[in-house]
Design a protein around this motif. Structure first.
Motif, mmCIF file in Angstrom:
data_model
loop_
_atom_site.group_PDB
_atom_site.id
_atom_site.type_symbol
_atom_site.label_atom_id
_atom_site.label_comp_id
_atom_site.label_asym_id
_atom_site.label_seq_id
_atom_site.Cartn_x
_atom_site.Cartn_y
_atom_site.Cartn_z
ATOM 1 N N LEU A 272 8.118 -0.354 1.825
ATOM 2 C CA LEU A 272 7.600 -1.651 1.360
ATOM 3 C C LEU A 272 6.395 -1.453 0.442
ATOM 4 N N GLU B 160 -7.105 1.564 4.837
ATOM 5 C CA GLU B 160 -5.753 2.001 4.490
ATOM 6 C C GLU B 160 -5.914 2.991 3.348
ATOM 7 N N VAL C 39 3.422 -2.820 -1.211
ATOM 8 C CA VAL C 39 2.596 -4.010 -0.986
ATOM 9 C C VAL C 39 1.623 -4.227 -2.150
ATOM 10 N N PRO D 80 -1.092 -16.456 -2.071
ATOM 11 C CA PRO D 80 -0.293 -16.803 -0.899
ATOM 12 C C PRO D 80 -0.339 -15.727 0.180
ATOM 13 N N SER D 81 -0.047 -16.140 1.392
ATOM 14 C CA SER D 81 0.022 -15.229 2.516
ATOM 15 C C SER D 81 1.065 -14.136 2.229
ATOM 16 N N GLY D 82 0.700 -12.906 2.511
ATOM 17 C CA GLY D 82 1.638 -11.802 2.298
ATOM 18 C C GLY D 82 1.573 -11.214 0.899
ATOM 19 N N SER D 83 0.644 -11.705 0.056
ATOM 20 C CA SER D 83 0.602 -11.202 -1.320
ATOM 21 C C SER D 83 -0.137 -9.863 -1.437
ATOM 22 N N GLY D 84 -0.805 -9.442 -0.359
ATOM 23 C CA GLY D 84 -1.450 -8.130 -0.372
ATOM 24 C C GLY D 84 -2.968 -8.176 -0.439
ATOM 25 N N LYS D 85 -3.560 -9.339 -0.233
ATOM 26 C CA LYS D 85 -5.020 -9.490 -0.379
ATOM 27 C C LYS D 85 -5.784 -8.629 0.638
ATOM 28 N N THR D 86 -5.367 -8.740 1.905
ATOM 29 C CA THR D 86 -6.041 -7.971 2.952
ATOM 30 C C THR D 86 -5.834 -6.474 2.735
ATOM 31 N N THR D 87 -4.624 -6.100 2.399
ATOM 32 C CA THR D 87 -4.335 -4.676 2.156
ATOM 33 C C THR D 87 -5.205 -4.165 1.005
ATOM 34 N N PHE E 12 3.855 0.719 2.510
ATOM 35 C CA PHE E 12 4.073 1.021 3.930
ATOM 36 C C PHE E 12 5.547 1.388 4.035
HETATM 37 P P1 ADP Z 1 -2.270 -11.149 2.633
HETATM 38 O O1 ADP Z 1 -3.631 -10.698 3.045
HETATM 39 O O2 ADP Z 1 -2.211 -11.576 1.196
HETATM 40 O O3 ADP Z 1 -1.694 -12.195 3.555
HETATM 41 P P2 ADP Z 1 -1.416 -8.570 3.573
HETATM 42 O O4 ADP Z 1 -2.146 -7.549 2.786
HETATM 43 O O5 ADP Z 1 -1.904 -8.875 4.939
HETATM 44 O O6 ADP Z 1 -1.296 -9.905 2.713
HETATM 45 O O7 ADP Z 1 0.096 -8.138 3.701
HETATM 46 C C1 ADP Z 1 0.918 -7.857 2.591
HETATM 47 C C2 ADP Z 1 2.253 -7.293 3.064
HETATM 48 O O8 ADP Z 1 2.041 -6.015 3.638
HETATM 49 C C3 ADP Z 1 2.952 -8.120 4.129
HETATM 50 O O9 ADP Z 1 4.326 -8.116 3.860
HETATM 51 C C4 ADP Z 1 2.648 -7.367 5.404
HETATM 52 O O10 ADP Z 1 3.651 -7.567 6.352
HETATM 53 C C5 ADP Z 1 2.609 -5.930 4.935
HETATM 54 N N1 ADP Z 1 1.728 -5.066 5.755
HETATM 55 C C6 ADP Z 1 0.382 -5.197 5.888
HETATM 56 N N2 ADP Z 1 -0.113 -4.232 6.696
HETATM 57 C C7 ADP Z 1 0.945 -3.477 7.089
HETATM 58 C C8 ADP Z 1 1.094 -2.329 7.939
HETATM 59 N N3 ADP Z 1 0.040 -1.755 8.517
HETATM 60 N N4 ADP Z 1 2.330 -1.827 8.104
HETATM 61 C C9 ADP Z 1 3.394 -2.390 7.490
HETATM 62 N N5 ADP Z 1 3.347 -3.463 6.681
HETATM 63 C C10 ADP Z 1 2.128 -4.011 6.481
#
Ligand code: ADP
Length: 244
Positions: free
Chosen positions: A14, A51, A16, A35-42, A11
């Motif tokens: 950044l 995405e 991810v 951990p939270s923020g590791s990129g699982k959802t992305t 992004f």
């Molecule tokens: P997790 O699911 O492991 O908590 P995420 O995939 O939600 O992790 O997020 C990973 C990183 O990507 C985080 O730093 C988050 O802030 C960033 N991020 C996620 N979606 C976006 C977006 N649409 N725009 C900018 N940064 C994003």
């Protein structure tokens, strides 16, 4: 069934996802933890192409999509149909009943006849234990019931793979079990699944493989009993200590 090679996602500046490789066999259940923020959802959103990955290849069944080249929106929509996504926040249409929510995709996206879509919606709603709630609106349903509608809605598109993004995180604790049960039943029936969850019991009981992610990379992967009782990487050990 699923093959992912060199998947990256940034992004702006950044980064991810930093290069993910993963193979998932047909009928297998992979649980992604970390951990939270590791990129699982992305990661999951990239597999569903909610995405657009920055680079890498994903193939599901016979279809492959290569993000090192320009991909058309037609390619994306046909690829997206291979996966069904279940979200943390259900995302049901509030002005539609349960059955209308489940019929919406097949009718508008797949152009199915309403009668056929209704029959299929009844089948999938019964499957998730909601045969008696078809005419209810989301506000008349508990969170667990709404999430089961969400699962039926994804199944009605007849995907090859089901993706679950923290499907029980928004639920009151007493409603988690009914959703996990539906997911376990699906796993037993041979559905290929990728699940991001904090429910370690589910991972232990239903996963063929657990993937531990940190900082946009897969740090470790293995059978649940290996990851939970004999994690190799220090990052995995740290994470498991924190959540136990
Ligand atoms: P997790 O699911 O492991 O908590 P995420 O995939 O939600 O992790 O997020 C990973 C990183 O990507 C985080 O730093 C988050 O802030 C960033 N991020 C996620 N979606 C976006 C977006 N649409 N725009 C900018 N940064 C994003």
């Amino acid at each position: 069934m699923i093959s992912i090679k060199g998947l990256t996602k940034s992004f702006d500046s950044l980064e991810v996802l930093k290069g993910i490789d993963l193979e998932v066999g047909k009928g297998k259940v992979v649980v992604v933890i970390g951990p939270s923020g590791s990129g699982k959802t992305t990661f999951l959103r990239c597999v569903n192409i909610l995405e657009t990955p920055t680079d890498g290849k994903i193939s599901i069944g016979e279809q492959e999509i290569d993000f090192s080249r320009k991909v058309s929106s037609r390619q994306i929509s046909s690829f997206r149909r291979l996966t069904g996504m279940v979200f943390q926040s259900y995302n049901l249409f509030p002005h539609m009943t349960a059955i209308e929510n489940v019929m919406e995709g097949p009718v508008t996206v797949k152009k199915e006849a309403k009668q056929k879509a209704a029959e299929k919606a009844e089948y999938f709603l019964s499957k998730v234990g909601l045969a008696d709630k078809m005419k209810h609106y989301p506000f008349q349903l508990s969170g667990g019931q709404q999430q089961r509608v969400g699962i039926a809605r994804a199944l009605a598109m007849e995907p090859q793979v089901m993706l679950f993004d923290e499907p029980t995180s928004a639920l009151d604790p007493e409603l988690v079990g009914e959703v996990l049960k539906v997911m376990k039943d699906l796993a037993t029936e041979g559905m290929t699944m990728m699940v991001v969850t904090h429910e370690m019991r589910f991972a232990e009981e239903a996963a063929d493989e657990v993937i531990f992610m940190a900082d946009g990379l897969i740090i470790e992967r293995g059978k649940p009993e290996e990851i939970f009782s004999q994690p190799k990487a220090e990052r995995t050990r740290q994470f498991l200590r924190l959540i136990q």
